[in-house]
Design an enzyme around this catalytic site. Sequence first.
Site, PDB file in Angstrom:
ATOM      1  CG  ASP A 104      -0.150  -0.342   2.379  1.00 22.79           C
ATOM      2  OD1 ASP A 104       0.807  -0.849   2.639  1.00 22.79           O
ATOM      3  OD2 ASP A 104      -0.974  -0.022   3.413  1.00 22.79           O
ATOM      4  CG  ASP A 107       7.029   6.506   6.150  1.00 25.58           C
ATOM      5  OD1 ASP A 107       7.663   7.337   5.718  1.00 25.58           O
ATOM      6  OD2 ASP A 107       6.048   6.370   7.229  1.00 25.58           O
ATOM      7  CG  PHE A 157      -0.801  10.213  10.774  1.00 25.43           C
ATOM      8  CD1 PHE A 157      -1.083   9.354  10.032  1.00 25.43           C
ATOM      9  CD2 PHE A 157      -0.184  10.294  12.102  1.00 25.43           C
ATOM     10  CE1 PHE A 157      -1.394   8.182  11.033  1.00 25.43           C
ATOM     11  CE2 PHE A 157      -0.308   9.221  12.738  1.00 25.43           C
ATOM     12  CZ  PHE A 157      -0.694   8.165  11.939  1.00 25.43           C
TER      13      PHE A 157
HETATM   14  C1  PRP Z   1       3.040  -0.208   6.674  1.00 25.93           C
HETATM   15  C2  PRP Z   1       2.935  -0.336   5.094  1.00 25.93           C
HETATM   16  C3  PRP Z   1       4.358  -1.093   4.762  1.00 25.93           C
HETATM   17  C4  PRP Z   1       5.191  -0.486   6.037  1.00 25.93           C
HETATM   18  C5  PRP Z   1       5.963   0.726   5.035  1.00 25.93           C
HETATM   19  O1  PRP Z   1       2.663  -1.400   7.192  1.00 25.93           O
HETATM   20  O2  PRP Z   1       1.740  -1.552   4.678  1.00 25.93           O
HETATM   21  O3  PRP Z   1       4.187  -2.546   4.906  1.00 25.93           O
HETATM   22  O4  PRP Z   1       4.523   0.143   6.802  1.00 25.93           O
HETATM   23  O5  PRP Z   1       6.774   1.385   5.898  1.00 25.93           O
HETATM   24  P1  PRP Z   1       8.384   1.626   5.865  1.00 25.93           P
HETATM   25  O6  PRP Z   1       8.568   1.896   4.110  1.00 25.93           O
HETATM   26  O7  PRP Z   1       8.722   2.561   6.724  1.00 25.93           O
HETATM   27  O8  PRP Z   1       9.046   0.161   6.256  1.00 25.93           O
HETATM   28  P2  PRP Z   1       2.620  -1.519   8.855  1.00 25.93           P
HETATM   29  O9  PRP Z   1       3.772  -1.980   9.348  1.00 25.93           O
HETATM   30  O10 PRP Z   1       1.964  -0.118   9.302  1.00 25.93           O
HETATM   31  O11 PRP Z   1       1.369  -2.638   8.875  1.00 25.93           O
HETATM   32  P3  PRP Z   1      -0.085  -2.817   8.283  1.00 25.93           P
HETATM   33  O12 PRP Z   1       0.166  -3.040   6.839  1.00 25.93           O
HETATM   34  O13 PRP Z   1      -0.599  -3.822   8.907  1.00 25.93           O
HETATM   35  O14 PRP Z   1      -0.942  -1.327   8.476  1.00 25.93           O
END
Ligand code: PRP
Length: 184
Positions: A104, A107, A157
């Site tokens: 999705d 970051d 956010f």
């Molecule tokens: C979110 C997203 C990615 C990750 C990206 O997942 O889905 O997997 O963060 O962040 P990064 O680029 O800083 O590593 P999250 O850990 O929030 O879990 P979720 O998909 O269950 O919301």
Amino acid sequence: MDASDIEKDLAQIHYTEEQILGKLRELATRIEQDYEGKDLLIVGVLKGAVMVMADLARSFTRHVEMDWMAVSSYGSGTKSSGVVRILKDLDTDISNRHVLIVEDIIDTGLTLTWLVSNLQSRGPASVEICTAFRKPDAAAKMALPVKYVGFDLPDEFVVGYGLDYAEKYRNLRCVATLAPHVYS
Ligand code: PRP
């Protein structure tokens, strides 16, 4: 859930459901062309990628196999630490398979950097990345090539279309910046 249902919680809508679906159709067409004649496995990273996987997969005009991983980043706060633990592994043996990881959002890029390296160690034919959204940090600093990117988002956010705040807002149809009063 529509933006109008929770209007007070949102500061700014970035992309509507229509815009997101339109972009995913474009990406699906590119992916189909790039993987023509190849056996493709798309891997969704739970939980955020559920919406993207569902809409991307349905945009294909050919069969595509789907599998899922769940990972958790060690560390506190809202940012990834880069140290990742597998909560649910693939059901599929990916040796000699063409794998496309579907996310999705990217970051910091730390989760994917770890995941790509983990999947590469299993002997796949190829590993590429498709993400619906990307934050500026990842766009500027991430060393890994991201082959398919839907939209770039500002460093705010954001919630919706799979993106959560405290496990809420994932079922919002659009992607929007959360109003500060919600989390402050
Ligand atoms: C979110 C997203 C990615 C990750 C990206 O997942 O889905 O997997 O963060 O962040 P990064 O680029 O800083 O590593 P999250 O850990 O929030 O879990 P979720 O998909 O269950 O919301």
